[in-house]
Design a protein around this motif. Structure first.
Motif, short mmCIF file in Angstrom:
data_model
loop_
_atom_site.label_atom_id
_atom_site.label_comp_id
_atom_site.label_asym_id
_atom_site.label_seq_id
_atom_site.Cartn_x
_atom_site.Cartn_y
_atom_site.Cartn_z
N ILE A 65 0.85 -1.19 0.00
CA ILE A 65 0.00 0.00 0.00
C ILE A 65 0.89 1.24 0.00
N CYS A 74 -9.00 4.00 4.28
CA CYS A 74 -10.46 3.88 4.39
C CYS A 74 -10.90 2.53 4.93
N MET A 97 -11.33 -0.33 3.35
CA MET A 97 -12.08 -1.25 2.47
C MET A 97 -11.30 -2.53 2.19
N TYR A 131 -2.98 0.87 7.24
CA TYR A 131 -3.33 -0.46 6.72
C TYR A 131 -2.16 -1.00 5.91
N CYS A 168 -11.08 -0.75 -3.73
CA CYS A 168 -10.25 0.34 -3.21
C CYS A 168 -10.60 1.63 -3.94
N SER A 212 -3.24 3.49 -4.82
CA SER A 212 -2.87 3.15 -3.44
C SER A 212 -2.47 1.69 -3.23
S1 SF4 Z 1 -5.36 0.73 0.09
FE1 SF4 Z 1 -7.25 1.49 -0.77
S2 SF4 Z 1 -8.84 0.23 0.19
FE2 SF4 Z 1 -6.98 -0.02 1.41
S3 SF4 Z 1 -7.18 1.50 3.05
FE3 SF4 Z 1 -6.00 2.44 1.37
S4 SF4 Z 1 -7.50 3.55 0.14
FE4 SF4 Z 1 -8.62 2.10 1.42
#
Ligand code: SF4
Ligand code: SF4
Ligand SMILES: [Fe+2]
Ligand SMILES: [Fe+2]
Lengths: 250, 99, 249
Positions: free
Chosen positions: B12, B20, B22, B45, B63, B68
């Motif tokens: 990520i 977020c 997801m 995350y 996502c 990201s």
């Molecule tokens: S990688 Fe995408 S889905 Fe996961 S927390 Fe970041 S923005 Fe959200």
């Protein structure tokens, strides 16, 4: 011919599906009904933004921010959005805890969006501090009580009902933001719209995900479909959005 | 104790990610549990080595933030998902529960 | 009933001080001592993670219930901002506890974790006793609820998180707890701000103070069950309710 903004949105965010099966099939079939509405939203939003660009004064900025504050301001959002935390009973939590997790995120997002609108009012010099808004009815007025009440009632219908609102209406929010950003250069307005966009996208995708992953039986699809039907009624929210394009065409 | 390692097939990019959650929700739902919350106070995350990409691509469809989630081996952004990651074979099958 | 004629600032300071005294040694510190002495097995750790997760995931119902009782323009927006962040943080903490249960392969899937005895919500547990007591705070206004939670239970939580986050022997557990310290401290600080600014009448001050005392006691009562359960100490079924000081019912 669809508006290019909508076509791009569909290709990138609507059509890709992580799951196969009855949930995703149901979503894509229902989506056919929304495409004309969403297309009109783009037309209407572009038209309105162009009108604003040519307007003599800056009242629209202030009014937009006040309207935004009343719709998704901190007071509205904390109560509105939290209703969804209660839509999952304790025995259902094993199945639906993710609804609560996604909603916890959305509560926080929408409250922040309220602060963005306040920020516009502050930076634009219309207020000196946010507490002044406590005395301004325009910052608290609910123009569409049935829509807000729907949000609060859906938890009593089915844990997945709200997915209908997230999918259809948060897509509307995204399409509007993208449309405005495609024409506006004003830094204040860009800030107000740009900083919300990815969070509104999450709220839309939250609806998409819930339908794909959980709406697998007619019993679980029906309450979502009912919300779609409601929103598409002449007096429903989405129908009202679509009307903007009619004005634009005239 | 960063859990995000370049050992995992995806990572990520926190410049782009909105945190977020997801991807966490999605990966937990399919019981692969490869997205975790980093213990440090920012609670970012992260994707760990339990991720089975390219055998699974489900989170990429949910996502919302472009750029990201990144393919570790090539540095290619997978959000929004390029065509090769959402083929029919890659979709996670969901069946209606037997009543 | 005595009336505490104090402005919010003085009340906030005194509630924090009282709670700090109670936070000096909690049942979680007994657990820490046990862990340092090598007496907490992997199963014991599962027991406490399971209980912590259960408690935190019940907070959706508590916060949801409290949020229903904040009306438009009742308070300045600060109250909403701070509360929504707290709701989000506690949700993150809930997720972290189940993350660790899964990472350690205590169970294989989240749905199995839900079904496991260590994680199930049981009405006859002290988790339930504490959670029910929090739900009742929905009867009051937000300034009183936040005084009770953020200057009561949260001060105690902060105390044990700091100590276990510094010295719990298992590095993963230690890191998770240490990582929750900053957010929990921010909840205490926001509690102070809200009590300082929004507890303005004598009657609210008294209700805030009483609710804070009982919330703190009820939280410690639940923690005692966690620690005993993890250390394999049987809980007497006829244990008394937590004792409250005179004048509070
Ligand atoms: S990688 Fe995408 S889905 Fe996961 S927390 Fe970041 S923005 Fe959200
Ligand atoms: S690709 Fe699949 S396994 Fe990897 S993080 Fe995403 S959902 Fe989890
Ligand atoms: Fe919003
Ligand atoms: Fe939204």
């Amino acid at each position: 011919m669809l508006e290019p903004i909508l076509q791009d949105f569909l290709d990138k965010w609507v059509y890709p599906t992580g799951f196969s099966g009855p949930g995703a099939e149901f979503r894509l079939k229902e989506t056919e009904r929304f495409i004309p509405v969403w297309n009109n939203v783009v037309i209407g939003a572009l038209h309105k933004a162009n009108e604003q660009l040519n307007s003599e004064n800056e009242d629209w900025k202030r009014n937009g921010a006040l309207g935004g504050y009343s719709g998704e301001g901190p007071h509205m959002s904390i109560k509105q959005m939290s209703t969804q935390l209660l839509s999952v009973s304790i025995p259902q939590q094993a199945k639906y805890i993710d609804l609560q997790r996604m909603r916890a995120r959305q509560v926080w997002d929408e409250v922040k969006h309220g602060s963005l609108h306040a920020d516009i009012l502050l930076r634009g010099g219309w207020i000196k501090k946010e507490t002044e808004l406590l005395d301004d009815p325009r910052a608290a007025n609910q123009g569409d009580p049935a829509y807000f009440g729907l949000t609060a009632m859906v938890p009593h219908i089915h844990p997945l009902s709200r997915a209908g609102q997230n999918y259809l209406e948060e897509a509307v929010a995204c399409l509007r933001l993208i449309s405005v950003l495609s024409v506006m250069e004003d830094p204040l307005v860009r800030h107000e719209n740009d900083s919300q966009l990815l969070e509104e996208m999450m709220h839309f995708i939250e609806g998409k995900y819930q339908i794909d992953a959980y709406a697998l039986t007619p019993e679980d699809q029906e309450p979502i479909k009912a919300v779609f039907d409601y929103l598409l009624r002449p007096w429903g929210r989405s129908a009202a959005h679509a009307k903007e394009a009619e004005h634009a065409k005239k | 104790m960063a859990t995000q390692s370049k050992q995992a097939p995806l990572f990520i990019d926190h410049e782009m990610c909105t945190e977020c959650r997801m991807c966490y929700v999605v990966c937990r739902e399919i019981d692969l549990n490869a997205v975790v919350i980093a213990p440090e106070a920012q609670h970012l995350y992260e994707i760990d080595e339990r991720c089975i990409y390219p055998g699974c691509t489900v989170c990429l469809m949910y996502c919302p933030a472009p750029g990201s989630i990144v393919e570790t081996s090539t540095g290619r952004s997978l959000v929004p998902p390029p065509a090769d990651v959402h083929t029919d074979e890659l979709k996670w099958p969901r069946k209606a529960p037997k009543s | 009933m005595t009336t505490i004629a104090k402005p919010g600032a003085e009340l906030a300071a005194s509630l924090v001080e009282q709670s700090r005294m109670e936070a000096l040694h909690t049942p979680m510190d007994t657990l820490l001592d046990g862990a340092l002495a090598g007496k907490v097995t992997e199963d014991g750790l599962f027991r406490v993670l399971g209980r912590l997760w259960t408690l935190k995931r019940m907070m959706y119902y508590i916060y949801g219930g409290w949020a229903m009782g904040i009306n438009v323009n009742e308070y300045p927006a600060t109250v909403d901002y701070l509360f929504s962040k707290q709701l989000y943080d506690d949700s993150t903490h809930e997720m972290q506890y189940v993350d660790e249960i899964l990472r350690r392969k205590m169970v294989r899937t989240q749905s199995r974790a839900f079904a496991h005895d260590y994680c199930k919500f049981s009405e006859t547990s002290r988790v339930a006793y504490y959670i029910f007591s929090l739900r009742a705070l929905a009867n009051y206004s937000q300034n009183i609820r936040i005084a009770a939670m953020n200057l009561g239970a949260k001060v105690i939580e902060l105390g044990w998180l700091e100590r276990l986050g510094a010295s719990y022997p298992d590095p993963h557990v230690r890191a998770i707890l240490a990582g929750q310290v900053a957010e929990t401290r921010s909840h205490v600080l926001m509690g102070k701000l809200i009590v300082e600014r929004f507890v303005t009448s004598d009657v609210d001050a008294t209700l805030a103070s009483n609710s804070c005392v009982s919330t703190r006691k009820n939280y410690l009562f639940a923690l005692e069950e966690f620690s005993n359960f993890a250390l394999g100490i049987p809980m007497p079924e006829d244990s008394e309710e937590p004792e409250l000081p005179e004048g509070i019912e």
